[in-house]
Design a protein around this motif. Sequence first.
Motif: not given
Lengths: 127, 166
Positions: B105-131
């Motif tokens: 459960i703990a492993v999966s929670v960390v996985g879920g959170v990191l998944h969203n962090i990875g996507q947001i980093i990619a979105v910010c870079i891809w769209y050049q929009t830090a907001g």
Amino acid sequence: MKIRDIILIGVVLAIAVSSFVLVELFKQDGSYVIVTLGEGENRHEIARYSLSKDGEYSLNGGTNVLKIEGGKAWMIEANCPQNDPQSCTKHSKISRVNESIACLPNNLVVTVYGDDMGENNPDIVLG
Amino acid sequence: MKTKKVAFIGVSIALAMVLSYLESQIPIFAANNGFKVGFPNLVMMVVLYKIGWKETVLVSILRIFLMFFCGFTRDITGLVLSLAGAVLSLLGIILLKRTNLFSCIAVSVVGGVLHNIGQIIAVCIWYQTAGLALELPLLLISGTIAGAIIGYVSGILVKKLDKLKF
């Protein structure tokens, strides 16, 4: 579940909730939105609308329709499949500085700016 | 023994693809800003606990590329965002599982959170929009909940598949 599982999940949840509260606390009401288009370095502004004037605006040759009413902006139409859970039309209304709605398929981003946003209002920064 | 493993991996990839398609067809999470439970991650968790980390990486990455080549991923942006989320989340769950300190459960929670962090980093870079990073706090909360659900169910599945050995 062991005690350290609960501690780890608790820490993660605490970081999540506190970052949420912090971000919400420091959000300021914006005054206009800027619509940008394009990938990476080619991103450029295609339109800007005041949040204090109600209206519906067709963007990017009609791929998206932005609605502004009561100081809030949201996307009412997009040319992606309507059941797409990630569709920009599903995004909540934006009204505060830096809040954004991204339309991923069209590479279009709508971002709220305030009166004192340096990069886009250089005169005010110099003053 | 090797055949069994190959077959299990094949079935896992197919199942992950079906789950990911199913999830995209369920509009219950409509009134949100991109929240997903991430059904395919159930498969990754089971593969990680039943076989090993190399196979988990294989299933995860192949699932993403196959969905793309079969035309289920919207466009290249969708592919990049999927990969960004998957890479960071795989890294997290594999390393955390190796410590043998935490339950799934703990492993999966960390996985879920990191998944969203990875996507947001990619979105910010891809769209050049830090907001766009302002979306992150809400996604951290939803990632924790989604990770807990996936972790809980995968724990039950791993237990049920106890007799399956590779």
